[in-house]
Enzyme design. Structure first.
Site, PDB file in Angstrom:
ATOM      1  N   SER A  72      42.388  38.490  48.281  1.00 25.09           N
ATOM      2  CA  SER A  72      42.111  37.195  49.653  1.00 25.09           C
ATOM      3  C   SER A  72      43.669  36.800  50.112  1.00 25.09           C
ATOM      4  O   SER A  72      45.107  37.542  49.201  1.00 25.09           O
ATOM      5  CB  SER A  72      42.069  36.217  48.463  1.00 25.09           C
ATOM      6  OG  SER A  72      42.766  34.997  48.702  1.00 25.09           O
TER       7      SER A  72
ATOM      8  N   TYR B 176      40.991  30.745  41.017  1.00 30.85           N
ATOM      9  CA  TYR B 176      40.468  31.953  41.899  1.00 30.85           C
ATOM     10  C   TYR B 176      41.800  33.018  42.215  1.00 30.85           C
ATOM     11  O   TYR B 176      42.143  33.828  42.268  1.00 30.85           O
ATOM     12  CB  TYR B 176      39.853  31.091  43.727  1.00 30.85           C
ATOM     13  CG  TYR B 176      39.792  32.179  44.869  1.00 30.85           C
ATOM     14  CD1 TYR B 176      38.305  32.750  45.028  1.00 30.85           C
ATOM     15  CD2 TYR B 176      40.809  32.722  45.329  1.00 30.85           C
ATOM     16  CE1 TYR B 176      37.988  33.682  46.194  1.00 30.85           C
ATOM     17  CE2 TYR B 176      40.340  33.127  47.042  1.00 30.85           C
ATOM     18  CZ  TYR B 176      39.282  34.037  46.216  1.00 30.85           C
ATOM     19  OH  TYR B 176      38.561  34.989  48.053  1.00 30.85           O
TER      20      TYR B 176
END
Length: 260
Positions: A143, A156
């Protein structure tokens, strides 16, 4: 090497963990179209079979595998499906909230799905790649939070940062076995995990006025790079975290214009 050969996956067998939708499905479709015997793995077996059947109808090689990243026996069964030349780790989940309000259960769920399960799968599949002695490709989907910070997705972000570290260290360890390990760091790609958040006009306005390519991305923006990293043309690329993010990480735009 021709451009077609650089992207060819003919004769290769690939396991895509998290292939029922979004980025994982886009990668699975691209792999199959470029010749790979592609195994689509996820918990959503009905959706998987629908997508695999559509690929087979086009003449491609595609099958399915139930895979629950929260269950060790499910991970082990997927890894034991056979020998794989390519492993793509896409599976992931997210809960957006203030850091101080995460419960232990939420913390564990995010880490198990986004990191611990993928580590176990990579150990199992990668060990077989080492044993076979024919090389292999491992691709993690990280990410933009693998390299930078955003609010309200702290847990996350921790898992995606860990994937970047795993990529670098494992590339160093397994390079001698002709196994490359790379990580793709998608930017603001619209998937089911974030679709509702990006419906807000304030979010669109912010992105359009800060990112050099003023739009959100789609899963198909990620698939070509994943295909290349799995193919012969990327044989000398390893240990890299590669952003596909419209310039979000390394560029910024502003309203200033020079007078002439």
């Amino acid at each position: 090497m021709t451009s077609a050969a650089a992207f060819s996956l003919s004769g290769k067998r690939a396991l895509i963990a998290g292939a029922s939708r979004g980025i994982g499905l886009a990668i699975a479709k691209s792999f199959a179209a470029n010749g790979a015997d592609t195994v689509l793995a996820a918990r959503s077996t009905e959706a998987l079979e629908t997508e695999a059947a559509a690929l087979r109808a086009q003449g491609f090689l595609a099958s399915t595998q139930f895979l629950d990243m929260e269950k060790d026996d499910s991970i082990d069964a997927a890894a034991a499906r056979g020998d794989f030349d390519i492993l793509v780790n896409v599976s992931g989940t997210n809960i957006r909230k203030r850091f101080e309000t995460y419960s232990p259960e939420e913390y564990e769920k995010i880490f198990q799905t986004n990191l611990h399960g993928l580590v176990r799968l990579t150990q199992k599949v990668g060990a077989r790649m080492v044993e076979r002695g024919q090389g292999g490709r491992i691709i993690h989907i990280g990410s933009l939070t693998s390299t930078s910070g955003l609010p309200y997705i702290t847990i996350y972000s921790m898992t995606k940062s860990a994937l970047a570290g795993l990529t670098r260290s494992l590339a160093a360890e397994w390079g001698r076995h002709n196994i490359t390990v790379n990580c793709i760091a998608p930017g603001f790609i619209i998937t089911d995990l974030n679709r509702q958040m990006w419906e807000a006009e304030t979010m669109k306005h912010w992105l359009n006025h800060t990112q050099s390519i003023p739009r959100t991305g789609i899963p198909e923006d990620i698939a070509p790079l994943a295909t290349f990293l799995a193919a012969p043309g990327a044989a000398y690329i390893t240990g890299q975290v590669i952003a596909v993010d419209g310039g979000s990480n390394n560029t910024k735009v502003w309203p200033f214009e020079p007078p002439n």
